[in-house]
Design a protein around this motif. Sequence first.
Motif, PDB file in Angstrom:
ATOM      1  N   PRO A  57     -12.082 -15.621 -11.250  1.00  0.00           N
ATOM      2  CA  PRO A  57     -12.764 -15.086 -10.068  1.00  0.00           C
ATOM      3  C   PRO A  57     -12.003 -13.905  -9.475  1.00  0.00           C
ATOM      4  CG  PRO A  57     -12.295 -17.450  -9.853  1.00  0.00           C
ATOM      5  CD  PRO A  57     -11.582 -16.974 -11.053  1.00  0.00           C
ATOM      6  N   VAL A  58     -12.751 -12.891  -9.054  1.00  0.00           N
ATOM      7  CA  VAL A  58     -12.154 -11.676  -8.490  1.00  0.00           C
ATOM      8  C   VAL A  58     -12.994 -11.191  -7.311  1.00  0.00           C
ATOM      9  CG1 VAL A  58     -11.677  -9.224  -8.931  1.00  0.00           C
ATOM     10  CG2 VAL A  58     -11.093 -10.937 -10.657  1.00  0.00           C
ATOM     11  N   VAL A  59     -12.316 -10.814  -6.238  1.00  0.00           N
ATOM     12  CA  VAL A  59     -12.951 -10.114  -5.119  1.00  0.00           C
ATOM     13  C   VAL A  59     -12.725  -8.625  -5.411  1.00  0.00           C
ATOM     14  CG1 VAL A  59     -13.006  -9.773  -2.618  1.00  0.00           C
ATOM     15  CG2 VAL A  59     -12.455 -12.039  -3.562  1.00  0.00           C
ATOM     16  N   PRO A  60     -13.773  -7.920  -5.873  1.00  0.00           N
ATOM     17  CA  PRO A  60     -13.573  -6.556  -6.378  1.00  0.00           C
ATOM     18  C   PRO A  60     -12.871  -5.592  -5.427  1.00  0.00           C
ATOM     19  CG  PRO A  60     -15.733  -7.326  -7.005  1.00  0.00           C
ATOM     20  CD  PRO A  60     -15.162  -8.354  -6.062  1.00  0.00           C
ATOM     21  N   ASN A  61     -13.286  -5.550  -4.160  1.00  0.00           N
ATOM     22  CA  ASN A  61     -12.659  -4.575  -3.259  1.00  0.00           C
ATOM     23  C   ASN A  61     -11.166  -4.866  -3.063  1.00  0.00           C
ATOM     24  OD1 ASN A  61     -13.609  -6.863  -1.675  1.00  0.00           O
ATOM     25  ND2 ASN A  61     -13.147  -5.678   0.161  1.00  0.00           N
ATOM     26  N   VAL A  62     -10.790  -6.123  -3.091  1.00  0.00           N
ATOM     27  CA  VAL A  62      -9.369  -6.488  -2.978  1.00  0.00           C
ATOM     28  C   VAL A  62      -8.643  -6.120  -4.269  1.00  0.00           C
ATOM     29  CG1 VAL A  62      -7.754  -8.412  -2.714  1.00  0.00           C
ATOM     30  CG2 VAL A  62      -9.811  -8.299  -1.282  1.00  0.00           C
ATOM     31  N   TYR A  63      -9.260  -6.421  -5.386  1.00  0.00           N
ATOM     32  CA  TYR A  63      -8.655  -6.071  -6.671  1.00  0.00           C
ATOM     33  C   TYR A  63      -8.338  -4.576  -6.717  1.00  0.00           C
ATOM     34  CZ  TYR A  63      -8.042  -4.871 -11.516  1.00  0.00           C
ATOM     35  OH  TYR A  63      -7.533  -4.351 -12.668  1.00  0.00           O
ATOM     36  N   TYR A  64      -9.314  -3.742  -6.389  1.00  0.00           N
ATOM     37  CA  TYR A  64      -9.115  -2.297  -6.483  1.00  0.00           C
ATOM     38  C   TYR A  64      -8.105  -1.786  -5.450  1.00  0.00           C
ATOM     39  CZ  TYR A  64     -12.866  -2.287  -9.860  1.00  0.00           C
ATOM     40  OH  TYR A  64     -13.624  -2.534 -10.972  1.00  0.00           O
ATOM     41  N   TYR A  65      -8.013  -2.446  -4.316  1.00  0.00           N
ATOM     42  CA  TYR A  65      -7.046  -2.048  -3.297  1.00  0.00           C
ATOM     43  C   TYR A  65      -5.606  -2.220  -3.827  1.00  0.00           C
ATOM     44  CZ  TYR A  65      -4.797  -1.604   1.270  1.00  0.00           C
ATOM     45  OH  TYR A  65      -4.004  -1.192   2.319  1.00  0.00           O
ATOM     46  N   PHE A  66      -5.372  -3.311  -4.549  1.00  0.00           N
ATOM     47  CA  PHE A  66      -4.020  -3.639  -5.011  1.00  0.00           C
ATOM     48  C   PHE A  66      -3.770  -3.299  -6.487  1.00  0.00           C
ATOM     49  CE2 PHE A  66      -4.533  -6.534  -1.353  1.00  0.00           C
ATOM     50  CZ  PHE A  66      -3.388  -6.205  -0.641  1.00  0.00           C
ATOM     51  N   CYS A  67      -4.735  -2.722  -7.183  1.00  0.00           N
ATOM     52  CA  CYS A  67      -4.604  -2.529  -8.627  1.00  0.00           C
ATOM     53  C   CYS A  67      -3.485  -1.557  -9.014  1.00  0.00           C
ATOM     54  CB  CYS A  67      -5.926  -2.123  -9.259  1.00  0.00           C
ATOM     55  SG  CYS A  67      -6.489  -0.461  -8.862  1.00  0.00           S
ATOM     56  N   GLY A  68      -3.049  -0.743  -8.094  1.00  0.00           N
ATOM     57  CA  GLY A  68      -1.949   0.171  -8.383  1.00  0.00           C
ATOM     58  C   GLY A  68      -0.649  -0.538  -8.745  1.00  0.00           C
ATOM     59  N   PHE A  69      -0.536  -1.804  -8.393  1.00  0.00           N
ATOM     60  CA  PHE A  69       0.658  -2.578  -8.726  1.00  0.00           C
ATOM     61  C   PHE A  69       0.606  -3.113 -10.158  1.00  0.00           C
ATOM     62  CE2 PHE A  69       0.729  -2.625  -4.119  1.00  0.00           C
ATOM     63  CZ  PHE A  69       2.073  -2.439  -3.840  1.00  0.00           C
ATOM     64  N   GLY A  70      -0.560  -2.976 -10.805  1.00  0.00           N
ATOM     65  CA  GLY A  70      -0.708  -3.507 -12.163  1.00  0.00           C
ATOM     66  C   GLY A  70      -0.470  -5.005 -12.165  1.00  0.00           C
ATOM     67  N   ALA A  71       0.300  -5.462 -13.138  1.00  0.00           N
ATOM     68  CA  ALA A  71       0.610  -6.895 -13.246  1.00  0.00           C
ATOM     69  C   ALA A  71       1.885  -7.260 -12.483  1.00  0.00           C
ATOM     70  CB  ALA A  71       0.759  -7.283 -14.709  1.00  0.00           C
ATOM     71  N   MET A  72       2.492  -6.269 -11.862  1.00  0.00           N
ATOM     72  CA  MET A  72       3.744  -6.502 -11.134  1.00  0.00           C
ATOM     73  C   MET A  72       3.484  -7.166  -9.783  1.00  0.00           C
ATOM     74  SD  MET A  72       5.888  -5.366 -13.283  1.00  0.00           S
ATOM     75  CE  MET A  72       7.353  -5.447 -12.278  1.00  0.00           C
ATOM     76  N   PRO A  73       4.493  -7.830  -9.236  1.00  0.00           N
ATOM     77  CA  PRO A  73       4.335  -8.389  -7.893  1.00  0.00           C
ATOM     78  C   PRO A  73       4.080  -7.278  -6.870  1.00  0.00           C
ATOM     79  CG  PRO A  73       6.256  -9.327  -8.976  1.00  0.00           C
ATOM     80  CD  PRO A  73       5.775  -8.191  -9.838  1.00  0.00           C
ATOM     81  N   ILE A  74       3.230  -7.576  -5.917  1.00  0.00           N
ATOM     82  CA  ILE A  74       2.931  -6.634  -4.837  1.00  0.00           C
ATOM     83  C   ILE A  74       4.099  -6.699  -3.863  1.00  0.00           C
ATOM     84  CG2 ILE A  74       1.303  -6.027  -3.003  1.00  0.00           C
ATOM     85  CD1 ILE A  74      -0.803  -7.662  -4.709  1.00  0.00           C
ATOM     86  N   SER A  75       4.712  -5.555  -3.587  1.00  0.00           N
ATOM     87  CA  SER A  75       5.965  -5.549  -2.837  1.00  0.00           C
ATOM     88  C   SER A  75       5.844  -5.021  -1.415  1.00  0.00           C
ATOM     89  CB  SER A  75       7.002  -4.728  -3.603  1.00  0.00           C
ATOM     90  OG  SER A  75       6.504  -3.416  -3.832  1.00  0.00           O
ATOM     91  N   SER A  76       4.653  -4.695  -0.972  1.00  0.00           N
ATOM     92  CA  SER A  76       4.471  -4.096   0.349  1.00  0.00           C
ATOM     93  C   SER A  76       4.158  -5.146   1.410  1.00  0.00           C
ATOM     94  CB  SER A  76       3.332  -3.086   0.307  1.00  0.00           C
ATOM     95  OG  SER A  76       3.638  -2.041  -0.581  1.00  0.00           O
TER      96      SER A  76
END
Length: 140
Positions: A57-76
């Motif tokens: 399952p994916v919430v598209p707008n959230v996915y695209y917001y954070f996709c710049g992190f790739g598979a890495m942990p989100i650090s912000s």
Amino acid sequence: MYAAIDLSKYMVSKCVREDHPISNMQLQKILYYVQKDFLRNGEEAFPDDIEAWQFGPVVPNVYYYFCGFGAMPISSIYGGAEIEERDRAVIDKIVEAKRKLNPWVLVGETHKPGGAWDQIYRHGTGNHQVIPIDLIKAVG
């Protein structure tokens, strides 16, 4: 009810502050579990659609917001909407339990046969189709 992006910023920031950052894939699955839990209690956590993608399952707008992190942990760390205390208690419990799991374990959990994702994805024929709220509530 909250916007999914606001819940996501809250959860990501919580994880970073607690030295347990999560990836976008983990975030997507945690959002799904939060929505499922809220639905069991008769309300929606967020109005945003959840779609059946290849890895769950994916919430598209959230996915695209954070996709710049790739598979890495989100650090912000993000500012955002206030989450009510009673909702934070529910959300925090889910976040703290699920963030410990490998992302692929979370994928496996959301891919259970007969589950909401499985019923919509149908071996790829339902890729990117919305998973109805009623189905999430009924079978998770």
